[in-house]
Design a protein around this motif. Structure first.
Motif, short mmCIF file in Angstrom:
data_model
loop_
_atom_site.label_atom_id
_atom_site.label_comp_id
_atom_site.label_asym_id
_atom_site.label_seq_id
_atom_site.Cartn_x
_atom_site.Cartn_y
_atom_site.Cartn_z
N ALA A 31 0.83 -1.21 0.00
CA ALA A 31 0.00 0.00 0.00
C ALA A 31 0.86 1.26 0.00
N LEU A 32 1.90 1.26 0.84
CA LEU A 32 2.78 2.43 0.89
C LEU A 32 3.61 2.58 -0.38
N GLY A 33 3.86 1.46 -1.07
CA GLY A 33 4.64 1.52 -2.30
C GLY A 33 3.96 2.27 -3.41
N HIS A 34 2.63 2.45 -3.32
CA HIS A 34 1.90 3.20 -4.36
C HIS A 34 1.93 4.70 -4.12
N LEU A 35 2.52 5.13 -3.00
CA LEU A 35 2.51 6.55 -2.64
C LEU A 35 3.90 7.15 -2.81
N PRO A 36 4.00 8.48 -2.86
CA PRO A 36 5.33 9.11 -2.88
C PRO A 36 6.13 8.71 -1.63
N THR A 37 7.43 8.54 -1.81
CA THR A 37 8.29 8.11 -0.70
C THR A 37 8.36 9.20 0.35
N LYS A 38 8.11 8.81 1.61
CA LYS A 38 8.18 9.71 2.74
C LYS A 38 9.06 9.09 3.83
N PRO A 39 9.76 9.92 4.64
CA PRO A 39 10.48 9.37 5.78
C PRO A 39 9.53 8.60 6.68
N THR A 40 9.82 7.32 6.89
CA THR A 40 8.90 6.44 7.61
C THR A 40 9.64 5.67 8.70
N GLY A 41 9.04 5.59 9.88
CA GLY A 41 9.59 4.83 10.98
C GLY A 41 8.51 3.97 11.61
N VAL A 42 8.94 2.94 12.35
CA VAL A 42 8.03 1.97 12.96
C VAL A 42 8.11 2.08 14.47
N VAL A 43 6.94 2.06 15.10
CA VAL A 43 6.85 1.95 16.56
C VAL A 43 6.27 0.59 16.89
N VAL A 44 7.01 -0.22 17.62
CA VAL A 44 6.55 -1.55 18.03
C VAL A 44 5.75 -1.39 19.31
N THR A 45 4.48 -1.83 19.29
CA THR A 45 3.60 -1.65 20.44
C THR A 45 3.32 -2.98 21.13
N ALA A 46 2.74 -2.90 22.34
CA ALA A 46 2.39 -4.08 23.16
C ALA A 46 3.62 -4.94 23.44
N VAL A 47 4.77 -4.29 23.64
CA VAL A 47 6.01 -5.00 23.95
C VAL A 47 5.94 -5.52 25.38
N GLN A 48 6.33 -6.76 25.58
CA GLN A 48 6.37 -7.35 26.91
C GLN A 48 7.77 -7.21 27.49
N PRO A 49 7.90 -6.62 28.69
CA PRO A 49 9.23 -6.41 29.28
C PRO A 49 10.01 -7.71 29.41
N GLY A 50 11.32 -7.59 29.15
CA GLY A 50 12.19 -8.75 29.29
C GLY A 50 12.44 -9.51 28.01
N ARG A 51 11.61 -9.24 26.96
CA ARG A 51 11.82 -9.94 25.69
C ARG A 51 12.89 -9.23 24.87
N GLU A 52 13.29 -9.87 23.77
CA GLU A 52 14.38 -9.35 22.93
C GLU A 52 14.09 -7.98 22.40
N GLU A 53 12.81 -7.73 22.06
CA GLU A 53 12.51 -6.48 21.39
C GLU A 53 12.37 -5.32 22.35
N SER A 54 12.47 -5.56 23.67
CA SER A 54 12.14 -4.51 24.62
C SER A 54 13.27 -3.55 24.89
N TYR A 55 14.50 -3.84 24.45
CA TYR A 55 15.66 -2.99 24.69
C TYR A 55 15.90 -2.84 26.19
N SER A 56 16.98 -2.22 26.56
CA SER A 56 17.37 -2.19 27.96
C SER A 56 16.49 -1.30 28.82
N TYR A 57 15.86 -0.25 28.23
CA TYR A 57 15.11 0.64 29.10
C TYR A 57 13.79 0.04 29.55
N TYR A 58 13.42 -1.16 29.06
CA TYR A 58 12.30 -1.87 29.62
C TYR A 58 12.76 -2.93 30.62
N SER A 59 14.01 -3.29 30.58
CA SER A 59 14.49 -4.39 31.40
C SER A 59 15.21 -3.92 32.65
N TYR A 60 15.66 -2.68 32.68
CA TYR A 60 16.43 -2.19 33.81
C TYR A 60 15.89 -0.85 34.26
#
Length: 496
Positions: free
Chosen positions: A458-487
């Motif tokens: 869907a996004l490929g049909h549009l003009p290119t824009k600066p795009t970033g992803v926010v990962v939601t519903a992260v559970q603390p302690g998992r790989e994707e949580s980074y250190s500021y969720y674990s400490y």
């Protein structure tokens, strides 16, 4: 090994039948009628949605009624499996049953009913386009009646409207956006049990079961888990996180709201605010759309928290609720639902009537990336969705909406849009070309690979824009949580 053979002998045979439907690209048909055509999803998006809806109970009831089978609709919904071949826009349907003939009949009926559903949805879109043309025709004719010298209405104009309506009606009646590509045949051999295979597996049962459990989960679970999988599927950088506890909360206690973000998420939103500026170092985004593939992925939570963080950094910020179908910000922020954006776009409310001001808390203010510091008494301006309109897509794709966005960009340092999900509706597609940046919310453990691929298409049909992803519903302690969720990081107790 003997136990495995005995187990196989005692099991009933299970047969699997497979059918498929193909989603057809009707864009060539739409070119016949130019700009008056309604916006339709491409085959990749439609295939992903059709696959997700395959186990819905309404579709299962249609299959049950068509087959006149005693099997319950819930049992049919539980028995169906589907997947998407994006290159060919095929939705593959698999049915397992103890009776080979039943498996084939159910698979074929699922293909037939699913194709009809897609066609009915496209016909409804064409019908809305026809209604829009007729309303435009009546509006211009009323203008002619008021002023017979009206140059915008003449015989040629009437002819053009008539031709466009006839073409749309033809597409509505004859265009087929889906078809049965493969009919299921009655299977000759069962897919289970398999005595020889079971006997071989029984020889090394302990190790085999452990390996099978790990590989089976990876093969069958289509949900994205962890930042590495999400980044690989979407191809966009991860710029922020939101914990599972933070879903549905706001950035702080505002207007009596008693559920502010947890402290780790407040820090995560500050990181998001900083990373957003670095999506385009030379021209940091000032107008940002926050969206997702489907509902319930945390886009409204992220939009509200991001707007609050920008306001607390000293930027003049406005939060614009553009999800006109399922608005939620009024309840979360303690604001009035109406009048709002829809009322302004309809011309029934003035800007002063739809702008609502939220005083921001003075505590916890943090300087932004450029060193700007907020002060006590800062405010966040918000425009809620307003009354739910009958045609939100047309309203958001209007000249009045584009003029509003241009005026807000000149008046504010940051404009944050909480938009509709991209896959179910087309509302957001008209807004994204007007944005400086896009924030995609992906819910860990819920968003599937098929949905992520459809989102990328869907996004490929549009003009290119600066795009970033926010990962939601992260559970603390998992790989994707980074250190500021674990400490925890803060002052330590002094030793005695």
């Amino acid at each position: 090994m003997g136990a495995a053979i005995a187990y196989s002998v005692r099991q009933d045979s299970v047969y699997e039948a497979e059918s498929a439907i193909r989603l057809r690209d009707v864009s060539a048909d739409l070119q016949l009628i130019g700009d008056t055509a309604p916006t339709l999803q491409d085959p990749g998006q439609a295939a992903a949605l059709a696959s997700d809806r395959m186990d819905d109970l309404p579709l299962a009831r249609k299959v049950k009624n068509a087959l006149r089978t005693p099997i319950s609709a819930q049992a049919l919904a539980d028995a169906v499996q589907s997947g998407v071949e994006l290159r060919t826009a095929l939705v593959v349907i698999k049915i397992k049953s103890k009776t080979p003939g039943v498996a084939a009949r159910v698979a074929n009926e699922y293909a037939r009913q699913a194709s009809r559903d897609v066609i009915d949805q496209q016909r409804a879109q064409f019908a809305r386009g026809i209604q829009t043309l007729r309303e435009e025709f009546r509006a211009q004719r009323r203008g002619r009646d008021r002023d017979e010298r009206n140059p915008d209405f003449d015989a040629l104009t009437r002819s053009q409207f008539d031709q466009a309506i006839v073409r749309l009606e033809t597409l509505r009646n004859f265009s087929r956006g889906a078809e049965v590509a493969q009919r299921a045949t009655v299977p000759d051999d069962p897919v289970s049990p398999r005595p020889v295979r079971n006997a071989m597996l029984g020889g090394a049962l302990g190790l085999a079961l452990a390996l099978m459990a790990a590989f089976t989960r990876d093969a069958l679970d289509r949900r994205l888990r962890g930042t590495s999988e999400i980044r690989q599927e979407l191809g966009f950088p991860i710029i922020g996180m939101m914990s599972e506890d933070g879903m549905g909360a706001t950035g702080a206690s505002l207007n009596g709201n008693r559920r502010p973000l947890p402290e780790p998420d407040i820090e995560a939103v500050r990181i998001l605010r900083t990373n957003l500026a670095y999506l385009d170092v030379d021209n940091p985004p000032r107008t940002v759309a926050v969206t997702s593939a489907l509902p319930e992925e945390g886009k409204s939570t992220v939009a509200a928290a991001l707007a609050l963080a920008l306001g607390l950094s000293g930027k003049r910020t406005i939060l614009l609720e553009c999800d006109l179908r399922r608005p939620s910000l009024a309840g979360r922020l303690g604001l009035q639902q109406a009048p709002g954006l829809s009322d302004f776009l309809a011309g029934t409310s003035t800007p002063q009537e739809v702008l609502q001001v939220i005083p921001l808390p003075s505590e916890g203010l943090v300087a932004s990336a450029d060193g700007t510091q907020g002060t006590a008494g800062d405010t966040l301006v918000c425009v809620t969705a307003g009354n739910i309109p009958p045609r939100p897509a047309e309203m958001l794709d209007s000249d009045r909406m584009r003029q509003l966005l241009a005026q807000l960009r000149d008046a504010y340092d940051a404009v944050v849009l909480d938009t509709s999900p991209l896959l179910p509706v087309v509302d957001t597609m008209a807004l994204l070309p007007e944005m400086d940046g896009i924030v995609l919310c992906v819910r860990s453990g819920q968003t599937t690979r098929d949905q992520a691929k459809a989102l990328s298409l869907a996004l490929g049909h549009l003009p290119t824009k600066p795009t970033g992803v926010v990962v939601t519903a992260v559970q603390p302690g998992r790989e994707e949580s980074y250190s500021y969720y674990s400490y925890a990081y803060g002052p330590t107790a002094k030793s005695s």
